[in-house]
Design an enzyme around this catalytic site. Structure first.
Site, PDB file in Angstrom:
ATOM      1  N   HIS A 296       0.858  -1.259  -0.011  1.00 46.07           N
ATOM      2  CA  HIS A 296       0.041  -0.068  -0.040  1.00 46.07           C
ATOM      3  C   HIS A 296       0.960   1.089   0.000  1.00 46.07           C
ATOM      4  CE1 HIS A 296      -3.997  -1.812   1.311  1.00 46.07           C
ATOM      5  NE2 HIS A 296      -4.266  -1.291   0.453  1.00 46.07           N
ATOM      6  N   ARG A 403      -9.232  -0.201 -15.086  1.00 43.18           N
ATOM      7  CA  ARG A 403      -9.031  -1.608 -14.734  1.00 43.18           C
ATOM      8  C   ARG A 403      -9.893  -1.834 -13.646  1.00 43.18           C
ATOM      9  NH1 ARG A 403      -3.046  -0.785 -16.163  1.00 43.18           N
ATOM     10  NH2 ARG A 403      -2.476  -2.602 -17.692  1.00 43.18           N
ATOM     11  N   GLU A 537      -5.520  -8.687 -27.504  1.00 47.83           N
ATOM     12  CA  GLU A 537      -4.333  -9.194 -26.811  1.00 47.83           C
ATOM     13  C   GLU A 537      -3.999 -10.655 -26.644  1.00 47.83           C
ATOM     14  OE1 GLU A 537      -5.097  -8.314 -22.585  1.00 47.83           O
ATOM     15  OE2 GLU A 537      -7.106  -8.703 -22.610  1.00 47.83           O
ATOM     16  N   ASN A 560       0.884  -5.704 -23.312  1.00 44.78           N
ATOM     17  CA  ASN A 560       1.506  -6.491 -22.409  1.00 44.78           C
ATOM     18  C   ASN A 560       1.074  -7.989 -22.553  1.00 44.78           C
ATOM     19  OD1 ASN A 560       1.771  -4.071 -21.196  1.00 44.78           O
ATOM     20  ND2 ASN A 560       0.192  -4.206 -19.802  1.00 44.78           N
ATOM     21  N   ASP A 561      -0.203  -8.409 -22.561  1.00 44.76           N
ATOM     22  CA  ASP A 561      -0.597  -9.732 -23.127  1.00 44.76           C
ATOM     23  C   ASP A 561      -0.160 -10.215 -24.342  1.00 44.76           C
ATOM     24  OD1 ASP A 561      -1.369 -10.784 -20.648  1.00 44.76           O
ATOM     25  OD2 ASP A 561      -3.294  -9.638 -20.496  1.00 44.76           O
ATOM     26  N   ARG A 571       5.015 -12.855 -18.880  1.00 42.41           N
ATOM     27  CA  ARG A 571       5.151 -11.413 -18.853  1.00 42.41           C
ATOM     28  C   ARG A 571       5.960 -11.391 -17.443  1.00 42.41           C
ATOM     29  NH1 ARG A 571      -0.686  -8.531 -18.687  1.00 42.41           N
ATOM     30  NH2 ARG A 571      -0.355  -7.050 -17.391  1.00 42.41           N
ATOM     31  N   CYS A 608      -3.551   0.499 -25.211  1.00 42.89           N
ATOM     32  CA  CYS A 608      -3.526   0.601 -23.778  1.00 42.89           C
ATOM     33  C   CYS A 608      -2.544  -0.233 -23.054  1.00 42.89           C
ATOM     34  CB  CYS A 608      -4.916   0.521 -23.355  1.00 42.89           C
ATOM     35  SG  CYS A 608      -5.597  -1.381 -23.305  1.00 42.89           S
TER      36      CYS A 608
END
Ligand code: PEP
Ligand code: MG
Length: 646
Positions: A296, A403, A537, A560-561, A571, A608
């Site tokens: 956090h 997200r 993706e 990313n994917d 990844r 994105c």
């Protein structure tokens, strides 16, 4: 001897200044260090030889390190190579002897430095606020009146949760901090916790010992979890336990609300609860010996733009006695009582960062257009509403990826339809008239959420994630779809589906949306309309792009994917990081194919994934017809400048 290969991320490669810095850093280790690139090898301690290797950004370089400090050396040099801004700040290693020209600022005080996890980027230097709370001194004893002791424990829980709740009332408190405080209150009231403490007290243990023992056991259980998000909850459990035990002992804690402006918090560990008490605008930086990038504290530091290094390998005594601390949250370096030269280079780096931010400020309000007149929307990737102010400040032209999984994670129950509708509506209103692209839940076996049972999967990235799980668990999915329909009355909502590998998945979601719309209309609840898009993706989505483009209104490339699936390279696995490159011709070919399908079908396409912010790839995306680039807020002004300069 250790040998590792890395992709060089230093901007413009190891030309004169970065090469000199790299050699200076290499020389501060006793190990023998060789670097190989472009089929040539040189000693990393010779600037001339190093420069002759002609190492460029995105080249692959192999480090071969042999000697007593090989692990430390490899880690430091690897961090350098993978840091785009490396070479901007003079690098030093712990206990480096002062050079004859070093005017020692504090005679006799040894310089100390170390490395940690680069948890929040940026450079900082300032006076130390040593945050080393007192050690709890519990004196275990046998209690006679166990009922009274159980009541004393309950009172302590109440006083702690009331103090937590009072903190939520502070005017400057962010929604993020309120969420964290709520999580702490939940933990303090957890029935497992209180039942176990109650049972221990009934065996005649005193409340403080019982609470400490149970809290410690629960903390250790969190720490043993594989999932980094759940593991990070150990920090919350430890914090709650401590506050309750302090209340039982009648002791007072040190508090960050005493911190003066411009200080660097130095600690063994800072919990989010501790940090929530500080005026965050006064905190110049954070250095902790514990903590991880997903804790956090790291999330809060990033959200508030506070440079932070966590898990710093610096001796506790040196930290405690330090007066001035410098840190580089981009590389993970910590400088304890730095000498004049290091102070100067840190100050210069801060000035450069400030000047960089200032220079880019001009792009904040710009809606970038290329020289041949193509408009590109540069939007933000967000996970929580707390990030909205920073995105607006950076000049986000809407949200290219929200997200929604962050709403579902880190909580004990699923968010309700009302909670979701409220969140999506607030998001849409904050950015109107710019669009906000809200992605439906993309959660997988590697990141469980409360309320959905995930069985163990050998390959969670190839498993029951994203739309696959949602289409089976309509009890989880439909409230989200209803919330999206409700929020889209604002007018600028677009909905994005993750992990699409087959056209039938889009049709199934459309059917569910139709069902939800019918239900809402029957209930008299207003619904809006929205564009529906899919993430590109999976390789399947690329091959089917022509067909998918007939079913949806837009595409968004999740680099990313897409990169991990095209290259068959996990990844998260550093061992295959060399293959996990979006600029690989195979990945670029996949992106170009999706762009072509979008063009031919007349739908828009955005990017994105992390690569959307890469200055070296932006021209490729735009040339292929991408009209929206979405990224973390801090990267927005630079991306706008890139587009403008095309
Ligand atoms: C992506 O895969 O590029 C993407 C944006 O989604 P995530 O990183 O959330 O999987
Ligand atoms: Mg993805």
């Amino acid at each position: 001897m250790i040998e590792r290969s890395f992709l060089v991320r230093v901007h413009d490669g190891l030309h004169a200044r970065p090469a000199t810095q790299f050699v200076k850093l290499a020389k501060s280790f006793s190990s023998d260090i060789q670097i190989t690139c472009n089929a040539q090898t040189a000693s990393a301690k010779s600037a001339v030889k190093l420069m002759l290797l002609g190492i460029k950004e995105n080249d692959e370089a192999t480090l071969r390190v042999e000697g007593e400090d090989e692990t430390e050396a490899l880690s430091a040099l690897a961090t350098f190579l993978q840091t785009p801004t490396a070479g901007d700040v003079a690098l030093k290693k712990s206990d480096e002897p002062a050079s004859p020209s070093d005017p020692a600022p504090q005679a006799g005080r040894a310089k100390r430095a170390g490395w940690g996890i680069a948890a929040s980027e940026g450079t900082a230097i300032g006076p130390v606020f040593a945050f080393f709370p007192p050690v709890l001194k519990i004196e275990p004893h046998r209690v006679e009146d166990t009922d009274a002791e159980v009541a004393r424990f309950a009172e302590a829980v109440d006083s702690v949760t009331s103090a937590f709740a009072r903190n939520k009332e502070r005017p400057e408190i962010s929604a993020d901090a309120v969420g964290i405080i709520d999580a702490l209150i939940d933990l303090a009231h957890d029935t497992d916790f209180s039942d176990e403490v109650g049972a221990a007290i009934r065996t005649r243990q005193d409340a403080a010992s019982a609470a400490m023992a149970v809290g410690t056991r629960l903390t250790e259980s969190f720490e043993a979890m594989e999932d980094p998000y759940i593991r990070a909850r150990a920090e919350d459990m430890r914090s709650v336990t401590r506050q309750i035990v302090l209340a039982l002992l009648g002791q007072r804690d040190v508090s960050l609300d005493e911190l003066s402006c411009g200080s660097i918090i130095v600690a063994d560990e800072v919990t989010a609860w501790d940090l929530a008490k500080a005026r965050l605008s006064d905190v110049a930086g954070i250095v902790c010996r514990k903590g991880a990038a997903t804790s956090h504290v790291a999330i809060m530091a990033r959200a508030y733009g506070i440079p932070a290094v966590l898990g710093a390998a610096v001796d506790e005594e040196h930290l405690k006695s330090a007066q001035i601390i410098g840190l580089d949250g981009t590389t993970g370096q910590v400088f304890v009582d730095p000498d004049t030269e290091t102070r100067m280079s840190l100050t210069q780096a801060i000035e450069r960062e400030t000047a960089d931010r200032k220079a880019l400020e001009a792009y904040r309000t710009i809606e970038p257009v290329t020289s041949d007149g193509r408009k590109v929307e540069v939007a933000a990737n967000l996970g929580t509403l707390a990030e909205i102010p920073a995105a607006l400040e950076a000049g986000a032209m809407g949200v290219g990826l929200f997200r929604t999984e962050f709403l579902f994670m880190e909580r004990k129950t699923l968010p309700t339809e009302d909670e979701q509708a409220e969140t999506y509506r607030k998001l849409a209103e904050a950015f109107a008239p710019y669009p906000v692209v809200i992605r439906t839940l993309d959660i997988g076996g590697d990141k469980p959420i409360a309320g959905v049972d995930f069985e163990h999967e050998d390959n969670p990235f190839l498993g029951w994630r994203g739309v696959r799980m949602c289409l089976e668990r309509t009890d989880v999915f439909k409230p989200q779809l209803r919330a999206l329909l409700r929020a889209s009355v604002v007018g600028n909502v677009k909905v994005l589906l993750p992990m699409i590998a087959d056209g039938s998945e889009v049709e199934a979601v459309r059917d569910l949306f139709a069902q939800c719309q019918d239900e809402l209309e029957r209930e008299g609840i207003p619904c809006g309309t929205f564009e529906l898009g899919v993430m590109i993706e999976t390789p399947a989505a690329v091959f089917l792009a022509g067909d998918l483009a007939q079913k949806v209104d837009f595409f968004s490339v999740g680099t990313n994917d897409l990169t991990q699936y095209v290259m068959a390279a996990d990844r998260l696995n550093p061992k295959v990081a060399n293959l996990n490159r979006t600029e690989h011709p195979a990945v670029l070919a996949a992106i170009a194919a999706a762009c072509k399908a979008a063009r031919e079908a007349g739908i828009w396409i955005g990017v994105c994934g992390e690569a959307a912010a890469r200055p070296d790839l932006i021209s490729f995306f735009v040339e292929n017809g991408v009209t929206e680039l979405s990224m973390s807020s801090a990267a927005i002004p630079r991306a706008k400048r890139c587009v403008t300069e095309l």
